[in-house]
Scaffold this motif. Structure first.
Motif, PDB file in Angstrom:
ATOM      1  N   ALA A 177      -3.674   5.241   1.112  1.00 52.02           N
ATOM      2  CA  ALA A 177      -4.323   5.832   2.285  1.00 52.02           C
ATOM      3  C   ALA A 177      -3.577   7.111   2.623  1.00 52.02           C
ATOM      4  O   ALA A 177      -2.528   7.414   2.059  1.00 52.02           O
ATOM      5  CB  ALA A 177      -4.306   4.858   3.458  1.00 52.02           C
ATOM      6  N   SER A 178      -4.126   7.869   3.574  1.00 54.61           N
ATOM      7  CA  SER A 178      -3.467   9.099   4.000  1.00 54.61           C
ATOM      8  C   SER A 178      -3.587   9.243   5.504  1.00 54.61           C
ATOM      9  O   SER A 178      -4.467   8.659   6.137  1.00 54.61           O
ATOM     10  CB  SER A 178      -4.083  10.320   3.304  1.00 54.61           C
ATOM     11  OG  SER A 178      -5.395  10.563   3.779  1.00 54.61           O
ATOM     12  N   ALA A 179      -2.690  10.044   6.067  1.00 56.34           N
ATOM     13  CA  ALA A 179      -2.684  10.257   7.513  1.00 56.34           C
ATOM     14  C   ALA A 179      -1.915  11.535   7.817  1.00 56.34           C
ATOM     15  O   ALA A 179      -1.254  12.112   6.942  1.00 56.34           O
ATOM     16  CB  ALA A 179      -2.047   9.075   8.240  1.00 56.34           C
ATOM     17  N   GLY A 180      -1.999  11.968   9.085  1.00 55.42           N
ATOM     18  CA  GLY A 180      -1.307  13.174   9.501  1.00 55.42           C
ATOM     19  C   GLY A 180      -0.559  12.970  10.798  1.00 55.42           C
ATOM     20  O   GLY A 180      -0.899  12.091  11.597  1.00 55.42           O
ATOM     21  N   ARG A 206       0.849  -1.187   0.000  1.00 58.84           N
ATOM     22  CA  ARG A 206       0.000   0.000   0.000  1.00 58.84           C
ATOM     23  C   ARG A 206       0.883   1.234   0.000  1.00 58.84           C
ATOM     24  O   ARG A 206       2.037   1.181   0.425  1.00 58.84           O
ATOM     25  CB  ARG A 206      -0.903   0.000   1.246  1.00 58.84           C
ATOM     26  CG  ARG A 206      -1.996   1.054   1.245  1.00 58.84           C
ATOM     27  CD  ARG A 206      -2.863   0.972   2.498  1.00 58.84           C
ATOM     28  NE  ARG A 206      -2.127   1.345   3.700  1.00 58.84           N
ATOM     29  CZ  ARG A 206      -2.685   1.636   4.878  1.00 58.84           C
ATOM     30  NH1 ARG A 206      -3.996   1.551   5.017  1.00 58.84           N
ATOM     31  NH2 ARG A 206      -1.941   1.966   5.912  1.00 58.84           N
ATOM     32  N   VAL A 207       0.355   2.346  -0.480  1.00 57.73           N
ATOM     33  CA  VAL A 207       1.053   3.627  -0.423  1.00 57.73           C
ATOM     34  C   VAL A 207       0.343   4.496   0.609  1.00 57.73           C
ATOM     35  O   VAL A 207      -0.886   4.632   0.576  1.00 57.73           O
ATOM     36  CB  VAL A 207       1.068   4.332  -1.791  1.00 57.73           C
ATOM     37  CG1 VAL A 207       1.770   5.679  -1.696  1.00 57.73           C
ATOM     38  CG2 VAL A 207       1.754   3.450  -2.828  1.00 57.73           C
ATOM     39  N   LEU A 208       1.110   5.059   1.542  1.00 59.61           N
ATOM     40  CA  LEU A 208       0.558   5.913   2.588  1.00 59.61           C
ATOM     41  C   LEU A 208       1.131   7.317   2.436  1.00 59.61           C
ATOM     42  O   LEU A 208       2.335   7.514   2.562  1.00 59.61           O
ATOM     43  CB  LEU A 208       0.886   5.357   3.972  1.00 59.61           C
ATOM     44  CG  LEU A 208       0.445   6.210   5.164  1.00 59.61           C
ATOM     45  CD1 LEU A 208      -1.062   6.393   5.178  1.00 59.61           C
ATOM     46  CD2 LEU A 208       0.937   5.587   6.475  1.00 59.61           C
ATOM     47  N   PHE A 209       0.258   8.276   2.165  1.00 58.86           N
ATOM     48  CA  PHE A 209       0.669   9.672   2.023  1.00 58.86           C
ATOM     49  C   PHE A 209       0.476  10.382   3.356  1.00 58.86           C
ATOM     50  O   PHE A 209      -0.590  10.272   3.981  1.00 58.86           O
ATOM     51  CB  PHE A 209      -0.146  10.364   0.933  1.00 58.86           C
ATOM     52  CG  PHE A 209       0.124   9.826  -0.448  1.00 58.86           C
ATOM     53  CD1 PHE A 209       1.213  10.258  -1.173  1.00 58.86           C
ATOM     54  CD2 PHE A 209      -0.706   8.866  -1.011  1.00 58.86           C
ATOM     55  CE1 PHE A 209       1.478   9.761  -2.440  1.00 58.86           C
ATOM     56  CE2 PHE A 209      -0.465   8.358  -2.284  1.00 58.86           C
ATOM     57  CZ  PHE A 209       0.637   8.808  -2.998  1.00 58.86           C
ATOM     58  N   VAL A 210       1.498  11.131   3.770  1.00 55.90           N
ATOM     59  CA  VAL A 210       1.480  11.760   5.091  1.00 55.90           C
ATOM     60  C   VAL A 210       1.789  13.244   4.978  1.00 55.90           C
ATOM     61  O   VAL A 210       2.731  13.647   4.291  1.00 55.90           O
ATOM     62  CB  VAL A 210       2.515  11.096   6.029  1.00 55.90           C
ATOM     63  CG1 VAL A 210       2.518  11.789   7.398  1.00 55.90           C
ATOM     64  CG2 VAL A 210       2.232   9.606   6.185  1.00 55.90           C
ATOM     65  N   CYS A 211       0.966  14.068   5.652  1.00 54.30           N
ATOM     66  CA  CYS A 211       1.303  15.471   5.867  1.00 54.30           C
ATOM     67  C   CYS A 211       0.993  15.802   7.321  1.00 54.30           C
ATOM     68  O   CYS A 211       0.652  14.902   8.097  1.00 54.30           O
ATOM     69  CB  CYS A 211       0.581  16.400   4.892  1.00 54.30           C
ATOM     70  SG  CYS A 211      -1.201  16.450   5.051  1.00 54.30           S
ATOM     71  N   THR A 212       1.124  17.033   7.706  1.00 51.98           N
ATOM     72  CA  THR A 212       0.939  17.369   9.113  1.00 51.98           C
ATOM     73  C   THR A 212      -0.523  17.254   9.540  1.00 51.98           C
ATOM     74  O   THR A 212      -0.875  16.482  10.431  1.00 51.98           O
ATOM     75  CB  THR A 212       1.451  18.788   9.402  1.00 51.98           C
ATOM     76  OG1 THR A 212       2.828  18.892   9.009  1.00 51.98           O
ATOM     77  CG2 THR A 212       1.353  19.106  10.895  1.00 51.98           C
TER      78      THR A 212
END
Length: 224
Positions: free
Chosen positions: A127-130, A99-105
């Motif tokens: 997916a994404s998360a902060g 999976r690819v997980l994109f992260v920002c603040t």
């Protein structure tokens, strides 16, 4: 003779010349995956800082690489590979993640947009998360998604500790998140934060840059 065509030939020859050194080509290969600071490149390549600085200066002079200032600590410099007349400078395959997980603040704009763009371009889940999630997705990101026909899937900001899984390819799309102590990312994309500006142009620029990065990375992820 067509002088415009000849000028393009000379420009391509100069670019090939700049890439003829193995050290500079190694820098380009690493930057083709994502942005990096000079110290990160030096560590990855086991290259003395003065030699790396020389190679980077040559690449910058030829318009192959640009320097940007970190939006996080405001001191760090990131190096970014630029599009050129030569097209993609490397197409070497990379291992396919689960999976690819994109992260920002805040997980309120860039990371959600990146995951949505990825799902549109690849069958690899995203997916994404902060690191410090906001209460809701920013209205500017929702509006930009609608303008670009991107499906945010009624997402909501979540913390990385609740989302991250073993086998994720972690891509930070935010300088602040990339510089957080304890967060190890596999790839970094230094995308300017559109939220402080709040304009349609700022959010559209983020979508355009994320789309370009996604389009470059998707075809390189192959079965290991």
């Amino acid at each position: 003779m067509n002088t415009e065509w000849l000028a393009l030939v000379e420009r391509r020859a100069a670019l090939h010349g700049a890439l003829s050194d193995p050290g500079r080509l190694a820098v380009v290969d690493l930057l083709s995956r994502g942005d990096a600071s000079p110290s990160e490149l030096a560590a990855e390549l086991s290259m003395p800082s003065n030699l790396l600085a020389h190679h980077v200066n040559v690449l910058v002079e030829h318009g192959l690489v640009e320097r940007t200032r970190s939006e996080g600590d405001r001191r760090r410099t990131y190096l970014r590979l630029l599009p050129t007349e030569l097209g993609p400078l490397t197409t070497s395959p990379l291992p396919r993640p689960a999976r690819v997980l994109f992260v920002c603040t805040a997980n309120s704009a860039r990371s959600h947009l990146a995951a949505a763009l990825w799902r549109r371009a690849s069958q690899i889940p995203a997916a994404s998360a902060g690191t410090h999630p906001a209460p809701v997705i920013h209205p500017g990101a929702i509006a930009a998604a609608a303008r670009h026909d991107v499906d945010l899937r009624d997402g909501r900001p979540q913390t990385i500790d609740d989302v991250r899984r073993e086998g994720d390819l972690v891509i930070t799309v935010c300088d602040r998140a990339h510089e957080e102590v304890g967060l190890t990312a596999d790839v970094h994309w230094s995308i300017p934060d559109p939220v402080p500006y709040g304009s349609d142009d700022a959010f559209d620029h983020a979508v355009t840059e994320l789309s370009r990065r996604v389009a470059q990375l998707v075809p390189r992820l192959v079965m290991s």
